[in-house]
Design an enzyme around this catalytic site. Structure first.
Site, short mmCIF file in Angstrom:
data_model
loop_
_atom_site.label_atom_id
_atom_site.label_comp_id
_atom_site.label_asym_id
_atom_site.label_seq_id
_atom_site.Cartn_x
_atom_site.Cartn_y
_atom_site.Cartn_z
N ASP A 1 -5.73 -18.10 21.22
CA ASP A 1 -5.90 -16.69 21.55
C ASP A 1 -4.73 -15.87 21.03
O ASP A 1 -3.68 -16.41 20.69
CB ASP A 1 -5.95 -16.50 23.08
CG ASP A 1 -7.18 -17.12 23.70
OD1 ASP A 1 -8.12 -17.44 22.95
OD2 ASP A 1 -7.20 -17.30 24.93
N LYS B 1 -9.62 -12.79 21.73
CA LYS B 1 -9.63 -12.77 23.19
C LYS B 1 -8.55 -11.90 23.80
O LYS B 1 -8.00 -12.22 24.85
CB LYS B 1 -9.53 -14.19 23.76
CG LYS B 1 -10.63 -15.13 23.33
CD LYS B 1 -12.00 -14.65 23.75
CE LYS B 1 -12.21 -14.75 25.24
NZ LYS B 1 -13.56 -14.25 25.63
N MET C 1 -4.49 -7.37 33.31
CA MET C 1 -5.35 -6.69 32.33
C MET C 1 -5.93 -5.39 32.88
O MET C 1 -7.07 -5.05 32.59
CB MET C 1 -6.49 -7.63 31.89
CG MET C 1 -6.02 -8.95 31.33
SD MET C 1 -7.37 -10.14 31.05
CE MET C 1 -7.81 -10.58 32.73
#
Length: 510
Positions: free
Chosen positions: A37, A59, A174
Protein backbone atom coordinates in the site's frame (compact mmCIF):
# COMPACT_ATOMS: atom_id res chain seq x y z
CA UNK A 1 0.41 -30.62 -9.20
CA UNK A 2 2.30 -27.50 -8.20
CA UNK A 3 2.44 -26.82 -4.49
CA UNK A 4 0.50 -23.76 -3.41
CA UNK A 5 2.30 -20.83 -1.89
CA UNK A 6 1.46 -18.89 1.25
CA UNK A 7 0.32 -15.34 1.97
CA UNK A 8 1.70 -13.37 4.91
CA UNK A 9 -0.45 -10.41 5.91
CA UNK A 10 2.18 -8.14 7.44
CA UNK A 11 1.50 -4.89 9.29
CA UNK A 12 4.07 -2.33 8.15
CA UNK A 13 3.46 -0.09 11.16
CA UNK A 14 2.50 3.59 11.29
CA UNK A 15 4.96 4.91 8.70
CA UNK A 16 8.39 4.99 10.33
CA UNK A 17 10.13 1.94 8.78
CA UNK A 18 11.88 1.31 12.10
CA UNK A 19 8.56 0.41 13.69
CA UNK A 20 7.89 -2.75 11.68
CA UNK A 21 8.20 -5.90 13.77
CA UNK A 22 11.21 -8.17 13.49
CA UNK A 23 8.95 -11.00 12.34
CA UNK A 24 7.40 -8.81 9.65
CA UNK A 25 10.84 -7.82 8.38
CA UNK A 26 11.96 -11.45 8.27
CA UNK A 27 8.94 -12.32 6.09
CA UNK A 28 9.87 -9.49 3.70
CA UNK A 29 13.44 -10.73 3.42
CA UNK A 30 12.35 -14.12 2.12
CA UNK A 31 9.27 -13.43 -0.04
CA UNK A 32 8.80 -13.97 -3.79
CA UNK A 33 6.27 -11.15 -4.21
CA UNK A 34 5.16 -8.17 -2.14
CA UNK A 35 1.77 -6.50 -2.59
CA UNK A 36 1.97 -3.14 -0.86
CA UNK A 37 0.00 0.00 0.00
CA UNK A 38 0.93 3.67 -0.23
CA UNK A 39 0.97 3.87 3.58
CA UNK A 40 3.88 1.42 3.79
CA UNK A 41 7.37 2.95 3.69
CA UNK A 42 9.28 2.56 0.40
CA UNK A 43 12.36 1.77 2.47
CA UNK A 44 10.81 -1.53 3.55
CA UNK A 45 10.76 -2.62 -0.09
CA UNK A 46 14.56 -2.60 -0.06
CA UNK A 47 14.49 -5.54 2.37
CA UNK A 48 13.01 -7.92 -0.20
CA UNK A 49 15.19 -10.32 -2.23
CA UNK A 50 16.39 -9.30 -5.69
CA UNK A 51 14.03 -11.73 -7.40
CA UNK A 52 10.96 -10.46 -5.53
CA UNK A 53 8.11 -9.00 -7.62
CA UNK A 54 6.82 -5.67 -6.25
CA UNK A 55 3.14 -4.91 -6.88
CA UNK A 56 1.67 -1.56 -5.86
CA UNK A 57 -2.09 -1.50 -5.13
CA UNK A 58 -2.55 2.00 -3.69
CA UNK A 59 -5.20 1.98 -0.97
CA UNK A 60 -4.97 5.57 0.24
CA UNK A 61 -8.27 7.31 1.02
CA UNK A 62 -9.69 8.85 -2.16
CA UNK A 63 -6.99 7.38 -4.41
CA UNK A 64 -7.36 3.60 -4.71
CA UNK A 65 -5.43 2.19 -7.65
CA UNK A 66 -6.93 -1.29 -7.28
CA UNK A 67 -10.29 -2.38 -5.90
CA UNK A 68 -10.32 -4.60 -2.82
CA UNK A 69 -11.90 -7.48 -4.76
CA UNK A 70 -9.09 -7.27 -7.31
CA UNK A 71 -6.47 -7.36 -4.54
CA UNK A 72 -8.13 -10.44 -3.05
CA UNK A 73 -8.01 -12.20 -6.43
CA UNK A 74 -4.40 -11.12 -7.03
CA UNK A 75 -3.29 -12.71 -3.75
CA UNK A 76 -5.03 -15.96 -4.66
CA UNK A 77 -3.50 -16.04 -8.15
CA UNK A 78 0.02 -15.38 -6.86
CA UNK A 79 -0.29 -18.07 -4.20
CA UNK A 80 -1.57 -20.60 -6.75
CA UNK A 81 1.73 -20.11 -8.60
CA UNK A 82 3.50 -21.48 -5.53
CA UNK A 83 4.91 -18.11 -4.41
CA UNK A 84 5.50 -16.81 -0.90
CA UNK A 85 3.69 -13.48 -0.83
CA UNK A 86 3.84 -10.63 1.66
CA UNK A 87 0.71 -8.48 1.71
CA UNK A 88 2.28 -5.37 3.25
CA UNK A 89 -0.34 -3.14 4.85
CA UNK A 90 0.05 0.17 6.64
CA UNK A 91 -0.48 -0.08 10.39
CA UNK A 92 -2.02 -3.40 11.44
CA UNK A 93 -3.89 -5.70 9.02
CA UNK A 94 -6.93 -5.84 11.30
CA UNK A 95 -7.19 -2.16 12.29
CA UNK A 96 -9.29 -0.84 9.39
CA UNK A 97 -6.88 -2.60 7.06
CA UNK A 98 -9.47 -4.92 5.47
CA UNK A 99 -7.23 -7.85 6.31
CA UNK A 100 -10.26 -9.93 7.22
CA UNK A 101 -11.69 -9.62 3.70
CA UNK A 102 -8.42 -10.82 2.20
CA UNK A 103 -8.30 -13.77 4.58
CA UNK A 104 -11.86 -14.81 3.68
CA UNK A 105 -10.83 -14.87 0.00
CA UNK A 106 -7.76 -16.97 0.85
CA UNK A 107 -9.82 -19.38 2.94
CA UNK A 108 -12.29 -19.89 0.09
CA UNK A 109 -9.39 -20.74 -2.22
CA UNK A 110 -7.78 -22.96 0.43
CA UNK A 111 -4.61 -20.82 0.46
CA UNK A 112 -2.39 -20.99 3.57
CA UNK A 113 -1.86 -17.65 5.32
CA UNK A 114 -0.28 -16.05 8.37
CA UNK A 115 -1.06 -12.72 10.04
CA UNK A 116 1.89 -10.72 11.35
CA UNK A 117 0.57 -7.90 13.52
CA UNK A 118 1.80 -4.34 13.06
CA UNK A 119 2.01 -1.26 15.26
CA UNK A 120 -1.17 0.73 14.68
CA UNK A 121 -1.02 4.46 14.07
CA UNK A 122 -3.93 4.80 16.51
CA UNK A 123 -1.33 4.38 19.26
CA UNK A 124 2.05 5.14 17.65
CA UNK A 125 1.15 8.40 15.87
CA UNK A 126 -0.26 9.78 19.13
CA UNK A 127 2.85 8.73 21.05
CA UNK A 128 5.05 10.38 18.42
CA UNK A 129 3.08 13.59 18.96
CA UNK A 130 3.50 13.28 22.74
CA UNK A 131 -0.11 12.26 23.37
CA UNK A 132 -0.70 9.10 25.45
CA UNK A 133 -3.86 7.13 24.63
CA UNK A 134 -4.42 6.54 28.36
CA UNK A 135 -3.19 8.35 31.47
CA UNK A 136 -3.92 7.86 35.15
CA UNK A 137 -6.83 10.02 36.38
CA UNK A 138 -7.45 11.41 32.86
CA UNK A 139 -8.32 8.48 30.59
CA UNK A 140 -8.86 4.86 31.53
CA UNK A 141 -9.72 3.73 28.00
CA UNK A 142 -9.27 4.60 24.35
CA UNK A 143 -11.60 3.99 21.43
CA UNK A 144 -10.86 3.92 17.72
CA UNK A 145 -13.29 4.64 14.88
CA UNK A 146 -12.77 5.05 11.16
CA UNK A 147 -13.63 8.54 10.02
CA UNK A 148 -13.51 7.62 6.35
CA UNK A 149 -17.14 6.49 5.96
CA UNK A 150 -18.76 9.00 8.32
CA UNK A 151 -20.25 11.33 5.75
CA UNK A 152 -22.08 8.90 3.50
CA UNK A 153 -25.17 10.97 2.69
CA UNK A 154 -23.80 13.75 4.88
CA UNK A 155 -24.81 11.96 8.09
CA UNK A 156 -23.08 10.23 10.97
CA UNK A 157 -23.32 6.42 11.37
CA UNK A 158 -25.99 5.06 13.75
CA UNK A 159 -23.49 4.09 16.47
CA UNK A 160 -21.78 7.49 16.55
CA UNK A 161 -23.98 8.73 19.41
CA UNK A 162 -22.82 5.93 21.71
CA UNK A 163 -19.19 6.42 20.61
CA UNK A 164 -19.36 10.16 21.30
CA UNK A 165 -20.58 9.62 24.86
CA UNK A 166 -17.62 7.41 25.81
CA UNK A 167 -15.38 8.90 28.50
CA UNK A 168 -11.93 7.83 27.29
CA UNK A 169 -9.69 9.06 24.47
CA UNK A 170 -11.52 9.07 21.13
CA UNK A 171 -9.44 8.44 18.03
CA UNK A 172 -10.62 8.85 14.43
CA UNK A 173 -8.49 7.34 11.68
CA UNK A 174 -8.76 8.61 8.09
CA UNK A 175 -11.25 11.26 9.15
CA UNK A 176 -9.73 14.60 8.17
CA UNK A 177 -12.21 15.21 5.39
CA UNK A 178 -15.02 14.77 7.90
CA UNK A 179 -13.52 16.88 10.68
CA UNK A 180 -16.40 19.43 10.71
CA UNK A 181 -18.97 16.62 10.88
CA UNK A 182 -17.08 14.86 13.69
CA UNK A 183 -16.71 18.02 15.79
CA UNK A 184 -20.37 18.99 15.44
CA UNK A 185 -21.50 15.44 16.23
CA UNK A 186 -19.39 15.27 19.41
CA UNK A 187 -20.63 18.62 20.70
CA UNK A 188 -24.23 17.66 19.90
CA UNK A 189 -23.82 14.52 22.02
CA UNK A 190 -22.68 16.52 25.03
CA UNK A 191 -18.90 16.91 24.69
CA UNK A 192 -17.98 20.40 25.96
CA UNK A 193 -16.54 22.58 23.21
CA UNK A 194 -13.55 23.12 25.52
CA UNK A 195 -12.64 19.41 25.31
CA UNK A 196 -8.96 19.11 24.30
CA UNK A 197 -8.44 17.84 20.77
CA UNK A 198 -5.62 17.44 18.26
CA UNK A 199 -4.93 16.53 14.64
CA UNK A 200 -1.75 14.65 13.70
CA UNK A 201 -0.60 14.59 10.08
CA UNK A 202 1.89 11.92 8.90
CA UNK A 203 2.48 10.59 12.40
CA UNK A 204 5.98 9.12 13.07
CA UNK A 205 7.24 10.44 9.72
CA UNK A 206 9.64 13.36 9.04
CA UNK A 207 6.79 15.57 7.82
CA UNK A 208 4.75 15.06 10.98
CA UNK A 209 2.58 18.02 11.96
CA UNK A 210 0.60 18.38 15.17
CA UNK A 211 -2.19 20.87 15.78
CA UNK A 212 -3.59 21.15 19.31
CA UNK A 213 -6.71 22.95 20.43
CA UNK A 214 -10.23 22.07 21.50
CA UNK A 215 -13.47 21.11 19.79
CA UNK A 216 -14.36 24.74 19.28
CA UNK A 217 -11.22 25.85 17.42
CA UNK A 218 -9.66 22.63 16.10
CA UNK A 219 -11.19 22.86 12.64
CA UNK A 220 -9.90 26.38 12.02
CA UNK A 221 -6.44 25.61 13.46
CA UNK A 222 -6.10 22.55 11.20
CA UNK A 223 -7.12 24.65 8.21
CA UNK A 224 -4.67 27.44 9.09
CA UNK A 225 -1.84 24.91 9.49
CA UNK A 226 -2.58 23.34 6.09
CA UNK A 227 -3.06 19.86 7.56
CA UNK A 228 -3.47 17.17 4.90
CA UNK A 229 -4.18 13.45 4.82
CA UNK A 230 -3.14 11.02 6.16
CA UNK A 231 -4.17 12.50 9.52
CA UNK A 232 -5.57 11.29 12.83
CA UNK A 233 -8.05 13.17 15.02
CA UNK A 234 -7.76 12.82 18.81
CA UNK A 235 -10.37 13.99 21.28
CA UNK A 236 -10.09 13.80 25.07
CA UNK A 237 -8.18 15.12 28.05
CA UNK A 238 -4.94 13.38 27.07
CA UNK A 239 -4.81 15.54 23.92
CA UNK A 240 -3.81 18.43 26.18
CA UNK A 241 -0.69 16.58 27.36
CA UNK A 242 2.68 16.89 25.63
CA UNK A 243 5.01 14.00 26.34
CA UNK A 244 7.10 14.57 23.22
CA UNK A 245 10.54 12.95 23.24
CA UNK A 246 13.29 15.06 24.80
CA UNK A 247 16.07 12.90 23.34
CA UNK A 248 17.45 15.30 20.74
CA UNK A 249 19.73 13.61 18.24
CA UNK A 250 22.38 15.43 16.14
CA UNK A 251 20.47 15.20 12.85
CA UNK A 252 16.94 15.61 14.18
CA UNK A 253 14.77 17.39 11.63
CA UNK A 254 17.33 16.88 8.86
CA UNK A 255 16.27 15.25 5.59
CA UNK A 256 18.97 13.77 3.37
CA UNK A 257 18.66 12.41 -0.15
CA UNK A 258 21.00 9.48 -0.71
CA UNK A 259 22.27 7.90 -3.91
CA UNK A 260 24.45 4.88 -4.53
CA UNK A 261 24.48 1.11 -4.62
CA UNK A 262 22.21 -0.82 -2.22
CA UNK A 263 25.22 -1.86 -0.16
CA UNK A 264 26.38 1.73 0.38
CA UNK A 265 22.99 3.38 0.79
CA UNK A 266 21.90 0.67 3.23
CA UNK A 267 24.85 1.46 5.50
CA UNK A 268 24.44 5.21 5.08
CA UNK A 269 20.74 5.02 5.85
CA UNK A 270 21.46 3.19 9.12
CA UNK A 271 24.16 5.71 10.03
CA UNK A 272 21.95 8.75 9.35
CA UNK A 273 18.91 7.21 11.06
CA UNK A 274 20.96 6.41 14.16
CA UNK A 275 21.88 10.10 14.32
CA UNK A 276 18.23 11.15 14.02
CA UNK A 277 18.22 12.11 10.35
CA UNK A 278 15.75 10.99 7.72
CA UNK A 279 17.25 9.42 4.62
CA UNK A 280 15.31 9.47 1.35
CA UNK A 281 16.43 7.26 -1.52
CA UNK A 282 16.60 9.44 -4.64
CA UNK A 283 17.70 6.68 -6.97
CA UNK A 284 19.73 3.50 -6.79
CA UNK A 285 22.78 2.30 -8.64
CA UNK A 286 23.63 -1.27 -9.48
CA UNK A 287 26.83 -2.98 -10.46
CA UNK A 288 27.38 -4.39 -13.92
CA UNK A 289 30.19 -6.88 -13.47
CA UNK A 290 32.88 -7.94 -15.93
CA UNK A 291 34.69 -10.63 -13.95
CA UNK A 292 33.89 -13.11 -16.75
CA UNK A 293 35.35 -10.96 -19.54
CA UNK A 294 38.72 -11.62 -21.16
CA UNK A 295 41.02 -9.19 -19.25
CA UNK A 296 39.62 -10.07 -15.83
CA UNK A 297 39.66 -13.80 -16.55
CA UNK A 298 43.29 -13.42 -17.62
CA UNK A 299 44.06 -11.64 -14.33
CA UNK A 300 42.48 -14.45 -12.31
CA UNK A 301 44.56 -17.01 -14.20
CA UNK A 302 47.76 -15.05 -13.54
CA UNK A 303 47.20 -14.29 -9.84
CA UNK A 304 50.44 -16.07 -8.94
CA UNK A 305 52.34 -13.34 -10.81
CA UNK A 306 50.93 -10.44 -8.74
CA UNK A 307 52.43 -9.30 -5.45
CA UNK A 308 49.83 -6.61 -4.60
CA UNK A 309 46.08 -6.25 -5.19
CA UNK A 310 44.83 -2.69 -4.84
CA UNK A 311 41.18 -2.07 -3.94
CA UNK A 312 39.71 1.41 -4.36
CA UNK A 313 36.22 0.55 -3.08
CA UNK A 314 34.27 -1.99 -1.06
CA UNK A 315 32.41 -2.87 -4.27
CA UNK A 316 35.69 -3.91 -5.86
CA UNK A 317 36.45 -6.20 -2.91
CA UNK A 318 33.08 -7.95 -3.10
CA UNK A 319 33.06 -8.38 -6.86
CA UNK A 320 36.67 -9.58 -6.95
CA UNK A 321 35.98 -12.44 -4.56
CA UNK A 322 32.69 -13.34 -6.25
CA UNK A 323 34.57 -13.64 -9.54
CA UNK A 324 37.38 -15.58 -7.88
CA UNK A 325 34.98 -18.28 -6.73
CA UNK A 326 33.05 -18.39 -9.99
CA UNK A 327 36.30 -18.89 -11.88
CA UNK A 328 36.91 -22.09 -9.93
CA UNK A 329 39.55 -20.70 -7.58
CA UNK A 330 39.53 -20.02 -3.83
CA UNK A 331 41.37 -17.91 -1.25
CA UNK A 332 44.56 -19.95 -1.63
CA UNK A 333 45.06 -18.25 -4.99
CA UNK A 334 45.72 -14.92 -3.22
CA UNK A 335 47.46 -16.22 -0.11
CA UNK A 336 50.81 -14.83 -1.26
CA UNK A 337 49.75 -11.27 -2.15
CA UNK A 338 49.60 -8.06 -0.16
CA UNK A 339 46.47 -5.91 -0.17
CA UNK A 340 46.14 -2.14 -0.32
CA UNK A 341 42.78 -0.47 0.41
CA UNK A 342 41.66 3.12 -0.07
CA UNK A 343 40.00 3.51 3.33
CA UNK A 344 38.56 1.93 6.44
CA UNK A 345 35.30 0.89 4.76
CA UNK A 346 37.18 -0.96 2.03
CA UNK A 347 39.58 -2.50 4.57
CA UNK A 348 36.62 -3.67 6.68
CA UNK A 349 35.04 -5.27 3.61
CA UNK A 350 38.30 -7.09 2.87
CA UNK A 351 38.42 -8.36 6.44
CA UNK A 352 35.04 -10.06 5.90
CA UNK A 353 36.87 -12.37 3.48
CA UNK A 354 39.55 -13.16 6.04
CA UNK A 355 42.28 -10.80 4.82
CA UNK A 356 43.76 -7.76 6.57
CA UNK A 357 44.83 -4.78 4.54
CA UNK A 358 48.61 -4.40 4.37
CA UNK A 359 48.34 -0.72 3.56
CA UNK A 360 45.57 1.84 4.08
CA UNK A 361 46.40 5.57 3.91
CA UNK A 362 45.60 7.84 6.85
CA UNK A 363 43.49 10.02 4.56
CA UNK A 364 40.92 7.97 2.71
CA UNK A 365 41.41 9.28 -0.84
CA UNK A 366 42.67 7.57 -3.98
CA UNK A 367 45.47 10.11 -4.35
CA UNK A 368 46.67 9.35 -0.81
CA UNK A 369 46.54 5.65 -1.58
CA UNK A 370 48.67 6.24 -4.67
CA UNK A 371 51.18 8.43 -2.82
CA UNK A 372 51.49 5.86 -0.04
CA UNK A 373 52.20 3.07 -2.47
CA UNK A 374 55.32 4.95 -3.60
CA UNK A 375 57.04 3.86 -0.40
CA UNK A 376 55.44 0.43 -0.18
CA UNK A 377 56.23 -1.15 -3.52
CA UNK A 378 59.50 -2.00 -5.27
CA UNK A 379 60.57 -2.53 -8.86
CA UNK A 380 60.01 -6.26 -8.39
CA UNK A 381 56.35 -5.82 -7.49
CA UNK A 382 53.47 -6.30 -9.89
CA UNK A 383 50.10 -4.78 -8.99
CA UNK A 384 46.54 -5.76 -9.92
CA UNK A 385 43.93 -2.99 -9.68
CA UNK A 386 40.44 -4.46 -10.24
CA UNK A 387 37.98 -1.55 -10.16
CA UNK A 388 35.26 0.49 -11.83
CA UNK A 389 35.57 1.60 -15.44
CA UNK A 390 35.30 5.19 -14.14
CA UNK A 391 38.13 4.87 -11.63
CA UNK A 392 40.34 7.84 -10.79
CA UNK A 393 43.24 8.47 -13.18
CA UNK A 394 45.34 9.96 -10.36
CA UNK A 395 46.27 6.46 -9.28
CA UNK A 396 47.57 5.68 -12.75
CA UNK A 397 49.49 8.95 -13.01
CA UNK A 398 51.44 8.39 -9.81
CA UNK A 399 52.12 4.72 -10.55
CA UNK A 400 53.39 5.74 -13.99
CA UNK A 401 55.68 8.32 -12.40
CA UNK A 402 57.40 5.69 -10.30
CA UNK A 403 57.39 3.25 -13.24
CA UNK A 404 55.38 0.67 -11.33
CA UNK A 405 54.29 -2.49 -13.10
CA UNK A 406 50.52 -2.84 -12.83
CA UNK A 407 47.36 -4.04 -14.56
CA UNK A 408 44.36 -1.73 -14.21
CA UNK A 409 41.43 -3.99 -15.08
CA UNK A 410 37.73 -3.13 -15.32
CA UNK A 411 35.91 -5.39 -12.88
CA UNK A 412 32.56 -3.60 -12.74
CA UNK A 413 30.64 -0.53 -13.76
CA UNK A 414 27.97 1.48 -11.95
CA UNK A 415 24.66 2.14 -13.70
CA UNK A 416 21.40 3.65 -12.48
CA UNK A 417 18.24 1.64 -11.96
CA UNK A 418 14.66 2.89 -11.70
CA UNK A 419 13.07 3.19 -8.28
CA UNK A 420 9.55 1.85 -7.76
CA UNK A 421 8.36 5.42 -7.22
CA UNK A 422 10.01 6.62 -10.45
CA UNK A 423 11.98 9.83 -10.87
CA UNK A 424 12.28 11.65 -7.56
CA UNK A 425 13.73 14.98 -8.65
CA UNK A 426 10.61 16.65 -7.30
CA UNK A 427 11.55 15.47 -3.81
CA UNK A 428 14.88 17.32 -3.76
CA UNK A 429 13.36 20.71 -2.93
CA UNK A 430 12.12 19.20 0.35
CA UNK A 431 15.60 18.01 1.36
CA UNK A 432 18.42 19.64 3.31
CA UNK A 433 21.25 17.59 1.75
CA UNK A 434 21.90 15.31 -1.22
CA UNK A 435 24.82 12.89 -1.06
CA UNK A 436 27.00 11.38 -3.77
CA UNK A 437 29.23 8.42 -2.97
CA UNK A 438 31.25 8.19 -6.19
CA UNK A 439 32.05 9.92 -9.44
CA UNK A 440 30.05 7.15 -11.12
CA UNK A 441 27.06 8.12 -9.02
CA UNK A 442 27.35 11.75 -10.06
CA UNK A 443 27.58 10.82 -13.73
CA UNK A 444 24.64 8.43 -13.47
CA UNK A 445 22.54 11.10 -11.74
CA UNK A 446 23.15 13.68 -14.46
CA UNK A 447 22.72 11.14 -17.25
CA UNK A 448 19.40 9.95 -15.84
CA UNK A 449 18.10 13.45 -15.18
CA UNK A 450 19.75 15.26 -18.07
CA UNK A 451 17.18 18.03 -18.33
CA UNK A 452 16.64 19.03 -14.72
CA UNK A 453 19.57 17.64 -12.72
CA UNK A 454 21.62 20.83 -12.27
CA UNK A 455 18.61 23.01 -11.53
CA UNK A 456 17.28 20.52 -8.99
CA UNK A 457 20.50 20.88 -6.96
CA UNK A 458 20.42 24.69 -6.80
CA UNK A 459 18.73 25.01 -3.40
CA UNK A 460 20.07 21.99 -1.57
CA UNK A 461 23.44 21.29 0.06
CA UNK A 462 25.39 18.71 -1.94
CA UNK A 463 27.75 16.36 -0.08
CA UNK A 464 30.47 14.38 -1.86
CA UNK A 465 32.41 11.51 -0.33
CA UNK A 466 35.78 12.76 -1.57
CA UNK A 467 37.67 15.02 -3.95
CA UNK A 468 37.23 12.76 -6.98
CA UNK A 469 33.48 12.72 -6.54
CA UNK A 470 33.50 16.50 -6.02
CA UNK A 471 35.51 16.97 -9.23
CA UNK A 472 32.96 14.89 -11.14
CA UNK A 473 30.19 17.10 -9.77
CA UNK A 474 32.11 20.26 -10.71
CA UNK A 475 32.42 19.01 -14.29
CA UNK A 476 28.64 19.40 -14.52
CA UNK A 477 28.82 22.97 -13.25
CA UNK A 478 27.85 22.34 -9.61
CA UNK A 479 30.38 22.83 -6.81
CA UNK A 480 30.12 20.54 -3.78
CA UNK A 481 29.02 22.29 -0.58
CA UNK A 482 30.61 19.65 1.64
CA UNK A 483 33.36 17.09 1.02
CA UNK A 484 33.70 14.23 3.48
CA UNK A 485 37.32 13.87 4.55
CA UNK A 486 36.84 10.20 5.38
CA UNK A 487 35.99 7.90 2.47
CA UNK A 488 33.14 6.08 4.26
CA UNK A 489 29.52 6.33 5.35
CA UNK A 490 30.76 7.56 8.71
CA UNK A 491 32.69 10.30 6.96
CA UNK A 492 29.61 11.47 5.07
CA UNK A 493 27.50 11.42 8.23
CA UNK A 494 30.16 13.33 10.18
CA UNK A 495 30.35 16.07 7.53
CA UNK A 496 26.57 16.48 7.56
CA UNK A 497 26.44 16.49 11.38
CA UNK A 498 29.02 19.26 11.66
CA UNK A 499 27.28 21.42 9.06
CA UNK A 500 23.77 20.76 10.42
CA UNK A 501 24.94 21.68 13.92
CA UNK A 502 26.16 25.07 12.66
CA UNK A 503 22.88 25.70 10.86
CA UNK A 504 20.59 24.70 13.72
CA UNK A 505 22.66 26.52 16.34
CA UNK A 506 22.51 29.60 14.15
CA UNK A 507 18.72 29.38 13.97
CA UNK A 508 18.51 29.03 17.73
CA UNK A 509 20.80 32.00 18.28
CA UNK A 510 23.52 29.92 19.91
Amino acid sequence: MKERGIVYLVGAGPGDPGLITEKGLSRLKSCDAVVYDSLASDLLLKAVPDHCEKIYVGKRAGAHSMKQEEINQLLVELAEKGLHIVRLKGGDPFVFGRGGEEIIALQKADIPFEVVSGVTSAVAALASAGIPVTHRALSRSFHVMTGHTLSEGGTLPPDFDAFARLSGTLIFLMGLGNLPLIVKGLIKQGKPDTTPAAVIESGTLPGQKVVRGNLLDLEQKAKDAGIKSPAIIVVGDTAALDFSSTNKLPLEGCRIGITGTPSFTGKLHKELSYLGGTAEQLFSLELKTYWDEERMLKAYKELSGYTWIVFTSANAVREFFVGLMKCGKDYRAVGHVKFATVGKGTADELLKYGFRSDYTPKKYQVIDLAEGLRDEITKEDRLLIPRSSRGSKELNQILNEIKAVYDDVVLYDVVSIEETSGNRLDLINELDYVTFASASGVEAFFEKNSLGAKKSLEDVNVVCIGDITAEALASYGRKADLIAEEYSTQGVAKAICQDWSKKTNGRNGV
